[in-house]
Write a protein that holds these residues in place. Structure first.
Motif, PDB file in Angstrom:
ATOM      1  N   UNK A 118     128.082  51.481  63.349  1.00 17.98           N
ATOM      2  CA  UNK A 118     128.248  51.487  61.883  1.00 17.98           C
ATOM      3  C   UNK A 118     128.919  52.797  61.483  1.00 17.98           C
ATOM      4  N   UNK A 119     129.886  52.732  60.618  1.00 13.84           N
ATOM      5  CA  UNK A 119     130.594  53.970  60.277  1.00 13.84           C
ATOM      6  C   UNK A 119     129.732  54.883  59.402  1.00 13.84           C
ATOM      7  N   UNK A 120     128.627  54.344  58.903  1.00 15.22           N
ATOM      8  CA  UNK A 120     127.785  55.140  58.041  1.00 15.22           C
ATOM      9  C   UNK A 120     126.702  55.808  58.865  1.00 15.22           C
TER      10      UNK A 120
ATOM     11  N   UNK B  31     132.090  45.768  58.249  1.00 16.51           N
ATOM     12  CA  UNK B  31     133.142  46.428  57.491  1.00 16.51           C
ATOM     13  C   UNK B  31     133.280  47.865  57.978  1.00 16.51           C
ATOM     14  N   UNK B  32     134.340  48.086  58.712  1.00 21.82           N
ATOM     15  CA  UNK B  32     134.554  49.446  59.194  1.00 21.82           C
ATOM     16  C   UNK B  32     136.017  49.810  59.079  1.00 21.82           C
ATOM     17  N   UNK B  33     136.347  51.063  58.880  1.00 25.96           N
ATOM     18  CA  UNK B  33     137.751  51.437  58.813  1.00 25.96           C
ATOM     19  C   UNK B  33     138.373  51.428  60.204  1.00 25.96           C
ATOM     20  N   UNK B  34     139.630  51.455  60.251  1.00 30.14           N
ATOM     21  CA  UNK B  34     140.370  51.392  61.508  1.00 30.14           C
ATOM     22  C   UNK B  34     140.063  50.053  62.184  1.00 30.14           C
TER      23      UNK B  34
ATOM     24  N   UNK C 276     137.805  46.990  62.404  1.00 31.91           N
ATOM     25  CA  UNK C 276     136.639  46.461  61.687  1.00 31.91           C
ATOM     26  C   UNK C 276     135.721  45.690  62.647  1.00 31.91           C
TER      27      UNK C 276
ATOM     28  N   UNK D 208     137.183  42.659  64.775  1.00 30.01           N
ATOM     29  CA  UNK D 208     138.074  43.111  65.839  1.00 30.01           C
ATOM     30  C   UNK D 208     137.274  43.662  67.006  1.00 30.01           C
TER      31      UNK D 208
ATOM     32  N   UNK E 184     131.251  40.592  51.457  1.00 31.71           N
ATOM     33  CA  UNK E 184     132.184  40.401  52.574  1.00 31.71           C
ATOM     34  C   UNK E 184     132.375  38.943  52.931  1.00 31.71           C
TER      35      UNK E 184
ATOM     36  N   UNK F  80     129.374  47.850  47.628  1.00 33.09           N
ATOM     37  CA  UNK F  80     129.398  48.234  49.028  1.00 33.09           C
ATOM     38  C   UNK F  80     129.002  49.678  49.241  1.00 33.09           C
TER      39      UNK F  80
ATOM     40  N   UNK G 144     125.105  50.944  51.485  1.00 34.78           N
ATOM     41  CA  UNK G 144     124.776  51.782  52.649  1.00 34.78           C
ATOM     42  C   UNK G 144     123.640  52.754  52.369  1.00 34.78           C
TER      43      UNK G 144
ATOM     44  N   UNK H 155     123.302  60.118  46.918  1.00 32.62           N
ATOM     45  CA  UNK H 155     124.604  59.478  47.026  1.00 32.62           C
ATOM     46  C   UNK H 155     124.721  58.304  46.072  1.00 32.62           C
TER      47      UNK H 155
ATOM     48  N   UNK I  69     139.306  52.883  52.362  1.00 34.42           N
ATOM     49  CA  UNK I  69     139.022  53.047  53.799  1.00 34.42           C
ATOM     50  C   UNK I  69     138.386  51.793  54.361  1.00 34.42           C
ATOM     51  N   UNK I  70     137.462  51.216  53.590  1.00 27.36           N
ATOM     52  CA  UNK I  70     136.822  49.981  54.020  1.00 27.36           C
ATOM     53  C   UNK I  70     137.841  48.902  54.264  1.00 27.36           C
ATOM     54  N   UNK I  71     138.900  48.950  53.479  1.00 22.11           N
ATOM     55  CA  UNK I  71     139.899  47.902  53.630  1.00 22.11           C
ATOM     56  C   UNK I  71     141.017  48.346  54.539  1.00 22.11           C
ATOM     57  N   UNK I  72     140.762  49.367  55.295  1.00 18.55           N
ATOM     58  CA  UNK I  72     141.724  49.827  56.302  1.00 18.55           C
ATOM     59  C   UNK I  72     143.019  50.318  55.721  1.00 18.55           C
TER      60      UNK I  72
ATOM     61  N   UNK J 294     146.810  43.554  57.222  1.00 15.87           N
ATOM     62  CA  UNK J 294     145.406  43.929  57.151  1.00 15.87           C
ATOM     63  C   UNK J 294     145.231  45.400  56.817  1.00 15.87           C
TER      64      UNK J 294
END
Lengths: 128, 732
Positions: A9-11, A55-58, A60, A63, A90, B511, B515, B547, B589-592, B634
């Protein structure tokens, strides 16, 4: 032997919290914060469960999932069951996950007990 | 030998008669003028009688004609005294009655027993080389002497003293001037005429000054009737010039014929009459030209002053409709009038519909404080509504005295309270919309009918100009109102667009909040289950909660109304950019989507504007860039550059998305134009961005290529100079 769980998880907040939680339950938890690292881990180590945020950057979740399955199948290892953590918005990604026949899904923020139950169930299913 | 006395008397007779007739038919409007008529006639009778005396060859004839002349002479003092009393408003009924009785009695006695009451006749100036001899009453009876001294001289003195007192008491320059001219005239007349009595006292002085008696009625008539009767004074002037010119032109040859007869005979013999006849012919032919010349000269002088300022007033009337601001208009009007008509003061009252009163709107040089308003039911206003003509104070006063009607008394009282010598009503169609109030002319002259005409023209022009100005103000107010309505609607649209995009952003926010919430829930439930005190968990909970707070604040900042803050505060574009990006960073960022921000450090990014609105613009452009990328891929890249060129803050947002087809490029800023599916956006975004940037005096430029991407560039003039010592800033 404790089950080994890989969590992506990116968090950082979430991975740390989950690690704490699962450790207390007696699981062996490895945490990474992006898809690439996750693939590295899968290549080099064995895991009983793969939990990933969708949901992750770069790279996801989807992938990462597909790439991980490939690595596993390529290395002829036992397929690792996946649990996908997803947020309520999502839609698209969830559909994709469904099609990929992921073992289970869980929506965040989730109830801790439910989460543990899900993990337990998946691991049980696999062992059968 | 010239019968000067006779000629002068002929002139006297003619002019006085003419004046008497003129006044009788034109000026007998008030009592004072009516007394003038018999006075003028008496002078005429004297003139005629004395003229006939100069023609008389026998003592008997001469005496007869003197008796005729004395009818006039005897009545002159009493008429004069009566006239002066009436003019000055002196109430002396008893003394006037006594004088009439005495005069008429004496007159009768002179006819019945002329030897006792007049005397005898004697030829005077027999030895004069210049003047023709004539008969005078001599030896004069004591009665005649008494009459001359007490009746004639005495009355003259008394009346002149009265006039002097009247001059001192007069509180208007106008009246003072009148009295001045009048006295000059009467003194001239009396002194001149008085010299005719000298022979009666055996003083052999030829009464050359008798000619002054001609001048006297001319001057006095002119003075008195100049008040409100300019046309009459023109008539009088014309008449007198006519008489003077023709009497001289024709009289001269006759005089020469008679006086120089012997001398001519001695030169030309029997054809002596050629000279006089020739002179008459010359006179008759040149007469009209000379007359016209003098008349024009005289009138030019008379009217020069008048014509000059009437010209100016006309020009003012033409200039007035051009002024659209009401207070400027009134100011202009009053200025022009005071300066060019040279009056002491002026004021304008305008009718206010809301209050139902005439309010004092403009004033200049007021001698005293005027009431701020005049009620609609005021006598003055009611009068003006019924009789839509200018009111002249002098005339109102006279009418009040003559008719003793309360209406005029009240009008006079009101005009005095307002210090008005002239009140000109201003009508628009049939409504009295205002009054123009004027003081007296600085020259002390009275307002002539021509003046009143001009002022009436001006007042109607003023009325129309006022209506114009008021209409213009109404239109301006209406436009202001509509503009404000449009601004309000625009605000609402901006807000609607905001809310519409909020849906998109809400997803991102949900979103973002998810988190930290997950972290909170997980840790809390863990702590509750194990009942252990875990510092790390608690810290994570706290951090997560904080946050959440930030995220919520960000959302609230975006949701705030666009014009809440001071619309003209000084904004640092860098901060605005950073805030907008921080808001969207997570989502992108979430959406790349990778976002790069490049801020040129040498630039100056301060500008005058609204930071909320500018954030809205940047957010909108970033979301559009994201959507453009998402359409074909994407992931993607957004490059944001902030720099400064030509004193403009330049913000470029570049995406590598789908691009904009040339066909719709011109429409993208149109309101409600969208390429998104229904439900995915109102299409207001870019039009609102445009509106906001316009407000900041900037512009938005688009550079695009299909499938390569678009660059939206925002240019806003930056703040040139901030003076730390003052709050003034100049715009770059």
């Amino acid at each position: 032997m404790a089950h080994r769980i890989l969590i992506v998880d990116d968090e950082a907040m979430i991975t740390k919290s989950l690690q704490k939680l699962l450790k207390k339950q007696g699981y062996d938890v490895t945490i990474v914060t992006n898809g690439k690292e996750a693939l590295e881990k899968i290549k080099n180590e064995d895991f009983d469960l793969f939990i990933l945020d969708i949901r992750m950057p770069e790279m996801d979740g989807i992938e990462t999932l597909q790439a991980a399955r490939k690595i596993v199948s390529d290395s002829k290892k036992k397929p690792i069951p996946e649990i996908v953590i997803t947020g309520y918005a999502d839609e698209e990604k969830y559909k994709a996950a469904v099609e990929l026949k992921v073992r289970s899904y869980i929506y965040k923020p989730f109830d801790t007990q439910e989460f543990l139950n899900t993990i337990q169930k998946v691991l049980n299913d696999v062992s059968q | 030998m010239i019968p000067l006395y006779g000629i002068s008397n002929l002139l006297i007779a003619l002019t006085s008669c003419a004046i008497a007739i003129l006044v009788f038919f034109h000026g007998a409007r008030n009592k004072t003028n009516r007394i003038w008529v018999p006075l003028a006639f008496s002078i005429a009778i004297y003139g005629f009688g004395a003229y006939m005396v100069s023609l008389s060859k026998t003592a008997e004839k001469a005496f007869f004609w003197w008796q005729i002349a004395y009818i006039g002479i005897i009545m002159i003092p009493v008429f004069f005294y009566h006239f002066v009393c009436s003019y000055l408003g002196l109430k002396r009924p008893k003394s006037i009655r006594v004088m009439y009785i005495l005069s008429i009695s004496y007159l009768i006695l002179c006819w019945v027993r002329r030897d006792i009451f007049l005397g005898g006749v004697t030829l005077f100036f027999k030895d004069s080389k210049i003047f023709a001899p004539g008969y005078w009453i001599y030896p004069s009876s004591p009665f005649l002497k008494a009459f001359i001294v007490f009746g004639f001289l005495g009355t003259a003195i008394i009346s002149h003293i009265d006039m002097f007192r009247g001059y001192q008491k007069a509180n208007s320059l106008l009246v003072r001037n009148q009295i001045k001219y009048f006295v000059v005239g009467t003194l001239t007349g009396f002194i001149g005429g008085g010299t005719s009595f000298l022979p009666c006292f055996n003083i052999s002085f030829y009464p050359v000054l008798n000619i002054c008696v001609v001048i006297y009625p001319i001057i006095t008539s002119y003075t008195i009737f100049r008040y409100r009767l300019m046309e009459l004074s023109i008539v009088i002037t014309r008449t007198t010039i006519f008489i003077a010119v023709y009497s001289l032109l024709l009289g001269l040859p006759v005089a020469i014929g008679i006086g120089l007869r012997e001398w001519l005979i001695s030169i030309l013999g029997n054809n002596w009459w050629v000279v006089p006849s020739g002179l008459i012919t010359v006179a008759a032919t040149t007469g009209p030209f000379i007359y016209v010349y003098f008349q024009r000269k005289a009138e030019e002088r008379l009217l020069k002053e008048q014509r000059r300022y009437q010209e100016v007033l006309k020009r003012a009337a033409q200039g007035m409709p051009r002024i659209r601001n009401l207070s400027q208009l009134l100011n202009f009007c009053v200025e022009i009038i005071i300066e060019n008509v040279r009056i002491s003061h002026a004021a304008i009252y305008l009718f206010d519909n809301k209050r139902g009163q005439f309010l004092l709107k403009e004033n200049r040089n007021l001698p005293k404080k005027l009431p701020g308003y005049i009620k609609e039911n005021n006598d003055l206003i009611s009068w003006l509504k019924n009789y839509p003509e200018p009111l002249v104070y002098e005339e109102v006063k006279r009418r009040a005295e003559d008719t003793r009607q309360t209406t005029f008394n009240r009008l006079e009282h009101h005009m005095r309270a307002l210090s008005a010598s002239l009140i000109v009503p201003a009508f628009l169609e049939d409504n009295l919309i205002g009054i123009l109030l004027l003081g007296s002319k600085r020259s002390g002259q009275t307002y002539t009918p021509e003046d009143l005409n001009i002022f009436s023209v001006i007042s109607s022009q003023l009325a129309m100009a006022i209506e114009n100005a008021q209409l213009y103000e109404n239109i301006e107010a209406e436009v202001k109102k509509r503009t404000q309505e449009l601004v309000d609607v625009q605000k609402q649209l901006v807000q609607a667009e905001k809310l519409a995009t909020m849906g998109t952003l809400a997803g991102g926010v949900a979103h973002e909040i998810n988190n930290p919430l997950t972290a909170i829930l997980t840790n809390t439930q863990m702590l509750l289950a194990t009942k252990e005190y875990d510092l790390e968990s608690l810290q994570m909970i706290e951090e997560a909660a904080k946050r959440c707070k930030n995220i919520v604040q960000k959302l609230m900042t975006y949701a705030k109304k666009p014009l809440d803050t001071n619309p003209d505060s000084i904004v640092d574009m860098r901060k605005v950019l950073q805030t907008s990006i921080s808001f969207l960073k997570f989502q992108l960022e979430q959406e790349n989507i990778e976002i790069t921000v490049d801020i040129s450090s040498e630039g100056k990014y301060l500008l005058k504007g609204n930071s909320n609105e500018l954030e809205q613009v940047i957010t909108n452009l970033l979301l559009n860039a994201k959507d453009a990328i998402k359409k074909i891929r994407k992931n993607g890249k957004i490059i944001v550059e902030l720099s400064e060129t030509d004193n403009m803050v330049k913000l470029a947002i570049k995406d590598d998305g789908v691009g904009i087809p040339q066909g719709i490029l011109s429409k993208i800023f149109d309101p409600f134009f969208t390429t998104k599916e229904i439900g995915k956006g109102l299409g207001l975004g870019l039009s609102i961005c445009q509106a906001i940037i316009d407000k900041h005096n900037g512009k938005i430029l688009v550079d695009t290529e299909i499938n390569k991407g678009s660059t939206f560039t925002v240019l806003i003039p930056r703040l040139k100079q901030v003076n730390p010592l003052s709050s003034q800033t100049t715009f770059g």
